[in-house]
Enzyme design. Sequence first.
Site, short mmCIF file in Angstrom:
data_model
loop_
_atom_site.label_atom_id
_atom_site.label_comp_id
_atom_site.label_asym_id
_atom_site.label_seq_id
_atom_site.Cartn_x
_atom_site.Cartn_y
_atom_site.Cartn_z
N VAL A 1 36.16 162.16 156.37
CA VAL A 1 35.24 162.52 155.29
C VAL A 1 33.79 162.50 155.77
O VAL A 1 32.91 163.04 155.11
CB VAL A 1 35.44 161.61 154.06
CG1 VAL A 1 36.86 161.77 153.51
CG2 VAL A 1 35.16 160.13 154.37
N LYS A 2 33.53 161.84 156.88
CA LYS A 2 32.19 161.77 157.47
C LYS A 2 31.11 161.53 156.42
O LYS A 2 30.05 162.15 156.45
CB LYS A 2 31.89 163.03 158.30
CG LYS A 2 32.81 163.18 159.50
CD LYS A 2 32.34 164.23 160.49
CE LYS A 2 33.23 164.32 161.72
NZ LYS A 2 34.61 164.75 161.48
#
Lengths: 306, 306
Positions: free
Chosen positions: B104-105
């Site tokens: 998901v960074k």
Amino acid sequence: MINKLVNRIKETNAPVVVGLDPTMVMIPECVQKKAFEQYGETLEGAAEAIWQFNKSIVDTTYDLIPAVKPQVAMYEQFGIPGMVAFKKTVDYCREKGLVVIGDVKRGDIGSTSAAYATAHLGRVKVGNNSFYGFNEDFATVNPYLGSDGINPFLDVCKEEKKGIFVLVKTSNPSSGEFQDRIADGRPLYEYVGEQVDRWGSELMGNSYSYVGAVVGATYPEMGKVLRKVMPKAYILVPGYGAQGGTAEGLKPYFNEDGLGAVVNSSRGIIAAYKSEKYRERFAPENFADASRQAVIDMIEDINSIF
Amino acid sequence: MINKLVNRIKETNAPVVVGLDPTMVMIPECVQKKAFEQYGETLEGAAEAIWQFNKSIVDTTYDLIPAVKPQVAMYEQFGIPGMVAFKKTVDYCREKGLVVIGDVKRGDIGSTSAAYATAHLGRVKVGNNSFYGFNEDFATVNPYLGSDGINPFLDVCKEEKKGIFVLVKTSNPSSGEFQDRIADGRPLYEYVGEQVDRWGSELMGNSYSYVGAVVGATYPEMGKVLRKVMPKAYILVPGYGAQGGTAEGLKPYFNEDGLGAVVNSSRGIIAAYKSEKYRERFAPENFADASRQAVIDMIEDINSIF
């Protein structure tokens, strides 16, 4: 969209953005109760409370302001129902003529960044059709992965005439840990600022670029430098109010024409009814009126520097 | 959860992660057709195709692998229905006993980072209840905002016994633009690596920390340095295969016991049936069997370096 943002700022004479970052703690009892009666103490109930809270604030402030900035994390934590409330909020604000800056701080590489750009600014193809995912006007983007992460956003911005704000120098106390590292005599954030200028040079609106920058209100000295490094970038300024940034400190972020920057306030506006300044004048059920007053006061405060 | 990941890697003898990053182009005609018949060429139709595609691949490979890594951007671009498919995928993989790394960074500051951590790893309170939003086991996190952005993730990891992988050196060609800037004689990614080591020091599993790192397969020399800088961090390695990373180049990412790193492949596995190597042996409708064969071959390739 940068032209629309600039025009709306001129029309409203208000270089401000209202951050729609609701938490349950900010939402008055009466709004929560009504939502829980309908949906129970569930994710759906929370999402309904958030949506109704946002709607009231938007209805009461939209004529004063050019733009809103919903912070997607606050919705994402409520899972799917939260994301539905995010989308409803984005759609409703656009209907009201507001510019919507999706504070999503996304960033990845290649096809993944393209997918984020599509999700928030563009259209995805499905068979012979195409659809908007969340359809904000601007998105905030994290630059840590370099140009490979930004270029796909630029492609979508060009196609959709939308924009991004790239994180350059964030408002938080520890932002210097990496952003201020000195390389060849200059801090990292300056290199990022230079890239913002470069990325934006081919995507120009009338006077500003589709590619803006995030520079925190808490670092006015750095804001001064960055204003020069990125002359065509609109600067989105978080950190005013609750985080300690003052109106006087905001001067370096603006150009001489009073344009070039737009200042966000979230808690200070949407939770105004809970603050020392407003809580005696506004009961919890009049939270939206308190927000309107807080917007008026913020605009006055910021315009006092010109 | 880091203990579960390590144990599953030992059990399967497979230091690999399958990246569930589907695009419509990867999904065979037959799967798309069935989904569109049910839901039309809509976001719902696309989401159904993605979910069915994922399910087939998971059903055919879960016994061979310790973990999967769905890339949320690929789902987010399909709006709400896409996020529903993401959640179904996460839930299904967990049911199958797989460790789920949400790629998901995310990364923000303070209460916003806390909301992201809650969304992907933790539980959100609604009245007297609490609910998981998306409920992955690990999340990837962007460090550009510094400790203020990471600490809220650490709090949730501690509470939930889950983990994060912090982006240190990404696999893309332009990752050096900012990550390789030399400050006081050392590149930025080393400072980030040192912080990963520090952040993780108080969150130890049996032999590795809850706080891991992302280091791209395309930079083995840097991997070698970072392995030493962060001795307790599991390294999640993207960039193998499609992006040009080779098995031989992966050696420096591992410790002498064959642990310490886990290598991701996305396209190389899930779109194997379209590749030169497999397309003659596997018809499009047998795409999942092709994926299984690709997993077997990948495990053999990586284990050949020990």
